[in-house]
Design a protein around this motif. Sequence first.
Motif, PDB file in Angstrom:
ATOM      1  N   ALA A  74     -12.013   8.518 -18.676  1.00 60.07           N
ATOM      2  CA  ALA A  74     -11.648   8.075 -20.026  1.00 60.07           C
ATOM      3  C   ALA A  74     -10.850   6.776 -19.980  1.00 60.07           C
ATOM      4  CB  ALA A  74     -10.848   9.161 -20.732  1.00 60.07           C
ATOM      5  N   LEU A  75      -9.938   6.662 -19.004  1.00 61.46           N
ATOM      6  CA  LEU A  75      -9.135   5.443 -18.870  1.00 61.46           C
ATOM      7  C   LEU A  75     -10.003   4.223 -18.571  1.00 61.46           C
ATOM      8  CD1 LEU A  75      -5.875   6.193 -16.844  1.00 61.46           C
ATOM      9  CD2 LEU A  75      -6.033   5.088 -19.065  1.00 61.46           C
ATOM     10  N   ARG A  90      -5.887  16.823 -28.171  1.00 60.51           N
ATOM     11  CA  ARG A  90      -6.702  17.207 -27.008  1.00 60.51           C
ATOM     12  C   ARG A  90      -5.921  16.968 -25.719  1.00 60.51           C
ATOM     13  NH1 ARG A  90     -12.567  14.977 -26.703  1.00 60.51           N
ATOM     14  NH2 ARG A  90     -12.502  16.453 -24.975  1.00 60.51           N
ATOM     15  N   ARG A  91      -4.814  17.690 -25.552  1.00 63.65           N
ATOM     16  CA  ARG A  91      -3.912  17.434 -24.429  1.00 63.65           C
ATOM     17  C   ARG A  91      -4.315  18.167 -23.164  1.00 63.65           C
ATOM     18  NH1 ARG A  91      -0.313  17.998 -28.917  1.00 63.65           N
ATOM     19  NH2 ARG A  91       0.383  15.927 -29.567  1.00 63.65           N
ATOM     20  N   LEU A  92      -4.904  19.351 -23.291  1.00 66.06           N
ATOM     21  CA  LEU A  92      -5.274  20.116 -22.103  1.00 66.06           C
ATOM     22  C   LEU A  92      -6.457  19.500 -21.367  1.00 66.06           C
ATOM     23  CD1 LEU A  92      -4.835  23.850 -23.189  1.00 66.06           C
ATOM     24  CD2 LEU A  92      -3.427  22.541 -21.611  1.00 66.06           C
ATOM     25  N   SER A  93      -7.186  18.601 -22.031  1.00 63.80           N
ATOM     26  CA  SER A  93      -8.346  17.972 -21.391  1.00 63.80           C
ATOM     27  C   SER A  93      -7.937  16.903 -20.389  1.00 63.80           C
ATOM     28  CB  SER A  93      -9.247  17.337 -22.456  1.00 63.80           C
ATOM     29  OG  SER A  93      -9.685  18.310 -23.374  1.00 63.80           O
ATOM     30  N   TYR A  94      -6.711  16.385 -20.535  1.00 67.70           N
ATOM     31  CA  TYR A  94      -6.266  15.261 -19.705  1.00 67.70           C
ATOM     32  C   TYR A  94      -4.944  15.592 -19.013  1.00 67.70           C
ATOM     33  CZ  TYR A  94      -9.658  12.916 -22.720  1.00 67.70           C
ATOM     34  OH  TYR A  94     -10.792  12.568 -23.404  1.00 67.70           O
ATOM     35  N   THR A  95      -4.656  14.835 -17.971  1.00 71.30           N
ATOM     36  CA  THR A  95      -3.381  15.014 -17.280  1.00 71.30           C
ATOM     37  C   THR A  95      -2.242  14.462 -18.134  1.00 71.30           C
ATOM     38  OG1 THR A  95      -3.635  12.895 -16.159  1.00 71.30           O
ATOM     39  CG2 THR A  95      -4.408  14.826 -14.986  1.00 71.30           C
ATOM     40  N   ASN A  96      -1.040  14.954 -17.901  1.00 71.72           N
ATOM     41  CA  ASN A  96       0.131  14.479 -18.623  1.00 71.72           C
ATOM     42  C   ASN A  96       0.359  12.993 -18.326  1.00 71.72           C
ATOM     43  OD1 ASN A  96       3.203  13.848 -18.544  1.00 71.72           O
ATOM     44  ND2 ASN A  96       3.057  15.660 -19.837  1.00 71.72           N
ATOM     45  N   PRO A  97       0.434  12.130 -19.369  1.00 71.45           N
ATOM     46  CA  PRO A  97       0.540  10.676 -19.134  1.00 71.45           C
ATOM     47  C   PRO A  97       1.758  10.280 -18.304  1.00 71.45           C
ATOM     48  CG  PRO A  97       0.126  11.131 -21.455  1.00 71.45           C
ATOM     49  CD  PRO A  97       0.408  12.439 -20.807  1.00 71.45           C
ATOM     50  N   PHE A  98       2.879  10.949 -18.529  1.00 71.72           N
ATOM     51  CA  PHE A  98       4.107  10.632 -17.803  1.00 71.72           C
ATOM     52  C   PHE A  98       3.951  10.964 -16.325  1.00 71.72           C
ATOM     53  CE2 PHE A  98       8.236  11.825 -16.093  1.00 71.72           C
ATOM     54  CZ  PHE A  98       9.014  10.740 -16.441  1.00 71.72           C
ATOM     55  N   SER A 103       2.941   9.453 -10.636  1.00 68.17           N
ATOM     56  CA  SER A 103       2.188   9.654  -9.393  1.00 68.17           C
ATOM     57  C   SER A 103       1.533   8.357  -8.928  1.00 68.17           C
ATOM     58  CB  SER A 103       1.113  10.727  -9.593  1.00 68.17           C
ATOM     59  OG  SER A 103       1.688  11.942 -10.015  1.00 68.17           O
ATOM     60  N   LEU A 104       0.903   7.645  -9.875  1.00 71.48           N
ATOM     61  CA  LEU A 104       0.222   6.393  -9.529  1.00 71.48           C
ATOM     62  C   LEU A 104       1.196   5.318  -9.048  1.00 71.48           C
ATOM     63  CD1 LEU A 104      -2.386   6.143 -12.428  1.00 71.48           C
ATOM     64  CD2 LEU A 104      -2.906   6.412 -10.001  1.00 71.48           C
ATOM     65  N   SER A 105       2.333   5.230  -9.724  1.00 70.25           N
ATOM     66  CA  SER A 105       3.311   4.199  -9.339  1.00 70.25           C
ATOM     67  C   SER A 105       3.878   4.469  -7.953  1.00 70.25           C
ATOM     68  CB  SER A 105       4.444   4.113 -10.372  1.00 70.25           C
ATOM     69  OG  SER A 105       5.159   5.333 -10.453  1.00 70.25           O
ATOM     70  N   ILE A 106       4.137   5.740  -7.637  1.00 63.02           N
ATOM     71  CA  ILE A 106       4.649   6.089  -6.310  1.00 63.02           C
ATOM     72  C   ILE A 106       3.593   5.778  -5.245  1.00 63.02           C
ATOM     73  CG2 ILE A 106       5.310   8.015  -4.812  1.00 63.02           C
ATOM     74  CD1 ILE A 106       6.720   9.248  -7.261  1.00 63.02           C
ATOM     75  N   ILE A 107       2.324   6.127  -5.514  1.00 62.65           N
ATOM     76  CA  ILE A 107       1.235   5.835  -4.570  1.00 62.65           C
ATOM     77  C   ILE A 107       1.112   4.337  -4.340  1.00 62.65           C
ATOM     78  CG2 ILE A 107      -1.284   5.879  -4.259  1.00 62.65           C
ATOM     79  CD1 ILE A 107      -1.228   8.593  -5.791  1.00 62.65           C
ATOM     80  N   TYR A 108       1.160   3.563  -5.445  1.00 60.59           N
ATOM     81  CA  TYR A 108       0.994   2.111  -5.328  1.00 60.59           C
ATOM     82  C   TYR A 108       2.111   1.489  -4.498  1.00 60.59           C
ATOM     83  CZ  TYR A 108       1.153  -2.820  -6.499  1.00 60.59           C
ATOM     84  OH  TYR A 108       1.216  -4.181  -6.408  1.00 60.59           O
ATOM     85  N   SER A 298      -0.845   2.928 -16.368  1.00 62.90           N
ATOM     86  CA  SER A 298      -1.559   3.721 -15.354  1.00 62.90           C
ATOM     87  C   SER A 298      -2.810   2.995 -14.891  1.00 62.90           C
ATOM     88  CB  SER A 298      -1.937   5.093 -15.929  1.00 62.90           C
ATOM     89  OG  SER A 298      -0.795   5.844 -16.241  1.00 62.90           O
ATOM     90  N   LEU A 299      -3.543   2.430 -15.855  1.00 67.37           N
ATOM     91  CA  LEU A 299      -4.752   1.685 -15.503  1.00 67.37           C
ATOM     92  C   LEU A 299      -4.414   0.479 -14.626  1.00 67.37           C
ATOM     93  CD1 LEU A 299      -6.936  -0.777 -16.367  1.00 67.37           C
ATOM     94  CD2 LEU A 299      -7.775   1.494 -15.737  1.00 67.37           C
ATOM     95  N   LEU A 300      -3.304  -0.205 -14.949  1.00 65.35           N
ATOM     96  CA  LEU A 300      -2.874  -1.345 -14.138  1.00 65.35           C
ATOM     97  C   LEU A 300      -2.601  -0.917 -12.704  1.00 65.35           C
ATOM     98  CD1 LEU A 300      -2.000  -4.290 -13.791  1.00 65.35           C
ATOM     99  CD2 LEU A 300       0.284  -3.632 -14.603  1.00 65.35           C
ATOM    100  N   PHE A 301      -1.915   0.209 -12.516  1.00 68.89           N
ATOM    101  CA  PHE A 301      -1.622   0.693 -11.159  1.00 68.89           C
ATOM    102  C   PHE A 301      -2.913   1.085 -10.428  1.00 68.89           C
ATOM    103  CE2 PHE A 301       2.899   1.669 -12.516  1.00 68.89           C
ATOM    104  CZ  PHE A 301       3.447   0.727 -11.677  1.00 68.89           C
ATOM    105  N   ILE A 302      -3.877   1.673 -11.133  1.00 71.22           N
ATOM    106  CA  ILE A 302      -5.157   2.026 -10.516  1.00 71.22           C
ATOM    107  C   ILE A 302      -5.849   0.763  -9.985  1.00 71.22           C
ATOM    108  CG2 ILE A 302      -7.502   2.869 -10.979  1.00 71.22           C
ATOM    109  CD1 ILE A 302      -6.200   4.847 -12.987  1.00 71.22           C
TER     110      ILE A 302
END
Length: 375
Positions: A74-75, A90-98, A103-108, A298-302
């Motif tokens: 979706a992103l 539709r919150r259960l369909s996606y991961t929590n944005p925070f 997670s992405l920022s720590i990985i990056y 999040s998209l920027l970190f990806i």
Amino acid sequence: MENKPTTQPKGRYELRYRGVDCLNCGHPLELSDKYCPNCSQANSTKKLTLLDFFEEFLANYLSYDSKLWRTLAALLLKPGKITKEYISGRRLSYTNPFRFLLSLSIIYFLILSFNSEFESFNKFGYENRKPIFNLMHEEFDKIEFENEEERALALAQMDSLKINGFFKNQISDKDSTILKDPKSYFKEINTKELTSRFFGKIDFFNSIIKYDTIYYFEQGVTKFNIPENKENEMAFNLANSFVEIEKRPGSFLNSLISKLPFTTFFFLPFFSFFIWLVYIRKKYTYTDHLIFSFHNQSLLFILLIVSNLINAVFNFGSEGLFILIFAIYLYKAMRNFYQQGRVKTVIKYFFLNTIFFILGIIAITILIAQSVFTY
């Protein structure tokens, strides 16, 4: 009449293991309840075996995994629309944005620190610098002379220029003045106005930490009769941090990068406030704008993670390309989410990006200052 499940559950969810009270919260349960309606814990009285433990782990992992791929798709493919769906319920369909952004920022930043050569900068620390005269002597020793007399004459000419004394003495005039009579120098600093006094004390402590083997503030208090107060202690701690940074600049940069993921979460709420002001006529809450910011960041970190992997594998600088992709993506996300015309979106796009960079510079400045004080 008691409702019975249409399919026979297996393992620890079998009917014979069902209880009438939730073991977690004590809520009354029916035998048909596979999960507690109050706290969502599984309705099972069976002792947890190793097989049950791994089955539960895999079920939770696959559940999160499906959310993760749905969120990524979706992103990447629907700029701005994932935020619309999330805030519409539709919150259960996606991961929590925070959590996803964290997670992405720590990985990056982990990838960035592993791929970086910041630790190699430690060789430029002041303790590792070779005096220039020593380097000249090393080169001098490589020269082949016809006889010892010629060598002695050349060495005498070098000494006559007094280069040896000039370069070997690495202590500056200010440091020499401080070290000559530290007590008198400190008393003189105390007579100045606040700003000059504070920075003068930092210079003073910097010199005695480097050249007089003072490791703790209390040592300075005892040795130089320095008043034990907050101002002096703060100046000492700051000077000590500067000395440590000079010794190991690479380690300081790595320490700085490790704090950047958490800085993001203090920075984005301020930025989201400006988005709220710009789109104040839209029927979105401040939290909606914050979620929009989380998704875009999040998209920027990806993109940056992919860019770093490409750089590492192919030795190709792809950051500029991915930043351009994000710039186009951000415009599309604003158009899709806020549903405004091109002209309005472009104006707000450039305004908000200007605010973003200003806030980013302020956040990085605060981070550097905080890191220096606590290093």
